[in-house]
Design an enzyme around this catalytic site. Structure first.
Site: not given
Ligand code: DQA
Length: 148
Positions: A23, A10-11, A80, A87, A107, A74, A77, A111, A100, A18, A98
């Site tokens: 980021y 997401p996002n 978390h 799963d 942060r 990635n 959110a 998180r 980020h 954003r 993983e």
């Molecule tokens: C993120 C870190 C997450 O906490 C956040 O919700 C994101 C981006 C990162 O790439 O730093 O959406 O995954």
């Protein structure tokens, strides 16, 4: 040609717009281009998928079984609290990195927990767009070591 799945939650479609101070200013397209550049350098193919929906990401992880040698994920959110992602990854037999862009450990306290980290081979956090190179390099190393 062996392929890698780059999965984003997401996002992350909002990259560039954003919170650029966190980021970076590169768009999602630019992130994918950078990941493709490195993936090709290592002789792999890259497939990319971004979704704002948890179930779509679960479907992608399930479909990755026996198709991709590894997943760089990635989950945004969902990192978390997305136990269905945990799963689905637990049932995936390939390499899992993983990744980020920011360093979530620096942060807000919520998180600091990752439900993905326990099922990942390793985590790359806090290096922004450079994280793709580090992640793909790490993934490649694990594949090479496994082949020995
Ligand atoms: C993120 C870190 C997450 O906490 C956040 O919700 C994101 C981006 C990162 O790439 O730093 O959406 O995954």
């Amino acid at each position: 040609m062996k392929s890698i799945l780059l999965l984003m939650g997401p996002n992350l479609n909002m990259l560039g717009e954003r919170e650029p101070e966190i980021y970076g200013s590169e768009t999602l397209h630019e992130h994918v281009k950078e990941a493709e550049r490195v993936t090709n350098e290592f002789g792999y193919e890259l497939q990319h998928y971004q979704s704002n929906n948890e179930g779509d990401l679960v479907d992608q992880i399930q479909n990755a079984r026996e198709k991709h040698i590894g997943i760089i994920i990635n989950p945004g959110a969902l990192t978390h609290y997305g136990w269905s992602i945990h799963d689905a990854l637990a049932a995936y037999e390939g390499v899992i990195i993983e990744m980020h862009l920011s360093n979530p450990n620096q942060r807000e306290p919520w998180r600091h927990t990752s439900v993905v980290a326990p099922v990942a081979d390793g985590s790359i956090v806090g290096f922004g767009i450079q994280g793709y190179e580090l992640s793909i390099r790490a993934l490649h190393q694990i594949i090479e070591d496994d082949d020995k």
